[in-house]
Motif scaffolding. Structure first.
Motif, PDB file in Angstrom:
ATOM      1  N   PHE A  90      -4.801  10.900   7.125  1.00 49.90           N
ATOM      2  CA  PHE A  90      -3.486  10.217   6.778  1.00 49.90           C
ATOM      3  C   PHE A  90      -2.217  11.027   6.842  1.00 49.90           C
ATOM      4  CE2 PHE A  90      -0.655  11.613   2.890  1.00 49.90           C
ATOM      5  CZ  PHE A  90      -0.069  10.293   2.825  1.00 49.90           C
ATOM      6  N   ILE A  91      -1.209  10.526   7.308  1.00 52.95           N
ATOM      7  CA  ILE A  91       0.020  11.174   7.766  1.00 52.95           C
ATOM      8  C   ILE A  91       1.204  10.550   6.579  1.00 52.95           C
ATOM      9  CG2 ILE A  91       1.754  11.419   9.315  1.00 52.95           C
ATOM     10  CD1 ILE A  91      -0.567  10.788  11.612  1.00 52.95           C
ATOM     11  N   SER A  92       1.697  11.580   5.912  1.00 53.12           N
ATOM     12  CA  SER A  92       2.612  10.951   4.817  1.00 53.12           C
ATOM     13  C   SER A  92       4.172  10.447   5.507  1.00 53.12           C
ATOM     14  CB  SER A  92       3.114  12.227   4.123  1.00 53.12           C
ATOM     15  OG  SER A  92       3.887  12.107   3.182  1.00 53.12           O
ATOM     16  N   HIS A  93       4.244   9.076   5.040  1.00 49.68           N
ATOM     17  CA  HIS A  93       5.524   8.524   5.534  1.00 49.68           C
ATOM     18  C   HIS A  93       6.762   8.847   4.423  1.00 49.68           C
ATOM     19  CE1 HIS A  93       8.230   5.538   6.778  1.00 49.68           C
ATOM     20  NE2 HIS A  93       7.395   5.102   7.949  1.00 49.68           N
ATOM     21  N   PRO A  94       7.985   9.167   4.987  1.00 44.24           N
ATOM     22  CA  PRO A  94       9.026   9.416   4.020  1.00 44.24           C
ATOM     23  C   PRO A  94       9.278   8.304   3.238  1.00 44.24           C
ATOM     24  CG  PRO A  94       9.817   9.480   6.461  1.00 44.24           C
ATOM     25  CD  PRO A  94       8.186   9.401   6.271  1.00 44.24           C
ATOM     26  N   ASP A  95       9.239   7.130   3.705  1.00 41.87           N
ATOM     27  CA  ASP A  95       9.876   6.173   3.273  1.00 41.87           C
ATOM     28  C   ASP A  95       8.724   5.266   2.158  1.00 41.87           C
ATOM     29  OD1 ASP A  95      12.299   6.767   4.285  1.00 41.87           O
ATOM     30  OD2 ASP A  95      11.656   5.375   5.987  1.00 41.87           O
ATOM     31  N   THR A  96       7.893   5.922   1.699  1.00 38.42           N
ATOM     32  CA  THR A  96       6.840   5.549   0.861  1.00 38.42           C
ATOM     33  C   THR A  96       6.672   6.419  -0.429  1.00 38.42           C
ATOM     34  OG1 THR A  96       5.297   6.752   1.887  1.00 38.42           O
ATOM     35  CG2 THR A  96       5.387   4.840   2.809  1.00 38.42           C
ATOM     36  N   CYS A 104       0.885  -1.188   0.034  1.00 36.08           N
ATOM     37  CA  CYS A 104      -0.052  -0.071  -0.063  1.00 36.08           C
ATOM     38  C   CYS A 104       0.847   1.153  -0.091  1.00 36.08           C
ATOM     39  CB  CYS A 104      -1.024  -0.188   1.035  1.00 36.08           C
ATOM     40  SG  CYS A 104      -1.833  -1.686   1.263  1.00 36.08           S
ATOM     41  N   LEU A 105       0.578   2.196  -0.896  1.00 33.10           N
ATOM     42  CA  LEU A 105       1.557   3.274  -1.101  1.00 33.10           C
ATOM     43  C   LEU A 105       1.671   4.264  -0.029  1.00 33.10           C
ATOM     44  CD1 LEU A 105       1.052   2.330  -4.100  1.00 33.10           C
ATOM     45  CD2 LEU A 105       0.927   4.765  -4.809  1.00 33.10           C
ATOM     46  N   TYR A 106       0.618   4.354   1.039  1.00 32.81           N
ATOM     47  CA  TYR A 106       0.647   5.248   2.203  1.00 32.81           C
ATOM     48  C   TYR A 106       1.318   4.639   3.397  1.00 32.81           C
ATOM     49  CZ  TYR A 106      -3.341   2.076   2.882  1.00 32.81           C
ATOM     50  OH  TYR A 106      -4.268   1.160   2.887  1.00 32.81           O
ATOM     51  N   CYS A 107       1.635   3.099   3.353  1.00 30.26           N
ATOM     52  CA  CYS A 107       2.029   2.582   4.695  1.00 30.26           C
ATOM     53  C   CYS A 107       3.555   2.353   4.966  1.00 30.26           C
ATOM     54  CB  CYS A 107       1.197   1.185   4.825  1.00 30.26           C
ATOM     55  SG  CYS A 107       1.405   0.557   6.577  1.00 30.26           S
ATOM     56  N   GLY A 108       4.000   2.752   5.976  1.00 30.67           N
ATOM     57  CA  GLY A 108       5.401   2.356   6.213  1.00 30.67           C
ATOM     58  C   GLY A 108       5.778   0.916   6.251  1.00 30.67           C
ATOM     59  N   LEU A 109       4.685   0.146   6.586  1.00 28.16           N
ATOM     60  CA  LEU A 109       5.056  -1.235   6.716  1.00 28.16           C
ATOM     61  C   LEU A 109       4.903  -2.006   5.290  1.00 28.16           C
ATOM     62  CD1 LEU A 109       3.214  -2.251   9.914  1.00 28.16           C
ATOM     63  CD2 LEU A 109       5.238  -1.248   9.693  1.00 28.16           C
TER      64      LEU A 109
END
Ligand code: 5AD
Length: 338
Positions: A218-224, A54-59
């Motif tokens: 939604f919180i933007s994750h830098p590694d996604t 999933c594009l939004y998720c850090g995992l």
């Protein structure tokens, strides 16, 4: 009766008095249908492995920077026993979509939690087959959380390239048929999400007659791939929470960690316009910093006991109490604890 048009109008409302009225109304509905007691759910994030991207998720599986961990069953049981000793009546077992934990393993874990500890058990491990959900339910799981994330099929496909929108709703259907108390939810402020699509999300919550509804910004994750995108706004989260409370009346609604991460007062604000649940993080300290769905997640440092007393203080400061029961669905009288 809230039509889609009315909901869109409210989401776009800028008049402060009108917004205050909306929040006040939601708080009254919460009080009437869910009461003043805040329910605590102890969250155990037992694995951050995920087969999805999933594009939004850090995992997401493509995030090579995520440090992966798995808790073994005895460790999860020990943490749940600790949760019980802190006075929790419910644990939420959450993970990425990690096939390492078969339904059989999850089922035997649930059975121990029910039989040995007498806890209400919520499972949140993503999409599984009907048979797997059945095995876990028959082992005694009470509830299942599976957010649909967005009702917009185009946005869904863009953000969850390896999932299917219709399958997600089919899973929710299966869970209901199997007798779970069902929770779903969405994210607010996704890139490309319109007010109309948020209104559809709210109407979908109503249509699905959910027992639990969890939502957050939604919180933007830098590694996604969504690094640098704008975060959702707290005001929009509050409006969506308030309207959702008004139209669904008696669903359990958490003030989520994402709301507390976006705004230090976020959870308190959400509790005042519709929410009635807190989910303190009871993941063992050494793993917590690695369950980074989004960055700067709060409660990374606190010990579980601290999370519990923070929740108590938060409720007390709002003139609310902490519920003494398991906090089953408010929809089905027969499910309620004496
Ligand atoms: N920001 C906010 N919430 C997120 N989730 C996943 N990634 C993010 C993010 N970047 C939410 C999804 C998921 C839940 C466990 O966390 O809604 O279902």
């Amino acid at each position: 009766m809230y039509t889609k048009r009315r909901i869109v109008e409210l989401l776009k409302e800028t008049d402060e008095a009108a917004i205050r009225d909306l929040f006040r109304h939601a708080d009254e509905v919460r009080k009437e249908f869910a009461g003043d007691a805040v329910h605590l759910r102890g969250l155990i994030e037992f694995s951050n492995y995920c087969r999805r991207d999933c594009l939004y998720c850090g995992l997401r599986r493509s995030n090579g920077k995520a440090v992966r961990y798995r808790m073994e069953v005895p460790e999860i049981l020990a943490q749940a026993a600790y949760a019980k000793s802190l006075g929790f009546h419910t644990v939420v077992l959450q993970s990425g979509e990690d096939p390492y934990y078969t339904a059989k393993v999850l089922g035997s874990l649930v059975r121990r939690l029910k039989e040995d500890l007498g806890l209400a058990v919520t499972v949140s491990v993503g999409e599984r087959t009907y048979e797997e959900y059945k095995t876990i339910r028959e082992a005694g799981a009470d509830r299942y959380l599976l957010r649909f994330e967005t009702t917009d099929p185009v946005l869904f496909k863009a953000l969850k390239p390896d999932s299917h929108h219709a399958k997600r709703f089919l899973c929710l259907d299966w869970l209901r048929k199997l007798g779970y108390q069902v929770g779903s939810g969405n994210m607010v402020g996704l890139p490309g999400q319109s007010m109309e699509s948020l209104a559809d999300d709210i109407l979908k919550f109503q249509e699905l007659d959910l027992d639990m509804i969890g939502l957050g910004p939604f919180i933007s994750h830098p590694d996604t791939p969504l690094a640098g995108c704008a975060n959702g706004s707290m005001n929009m989260v509050l409006k969506v929470t308030a309207i959702t409370r008004i139209v669904t009346r008696n669903a359990h609604m958490p003030a989520t960690t994402a709301s507390g991460t976006l705004d230090p007062e976020g959870r308190q604000k959400v509790l005042r316009c519709g929410a009635n649940v807190l989910m303190p993080n009871l993941t063992p300290r050494q793993y917590r910093e690695h369950y980074l769905i989004y960055p700067d997640k709060i409660c990374i440092e606190e010990e579980p006991a601290q999370c519990r007393s923070d929740a108590e203080n938060m409720a007390a400061a709002l003139g609310r109490t902490i519920a003494a029961d398991a906090g089953h669905s408010l929809k089905m009288a027969h499910l309620q604890q004496p």
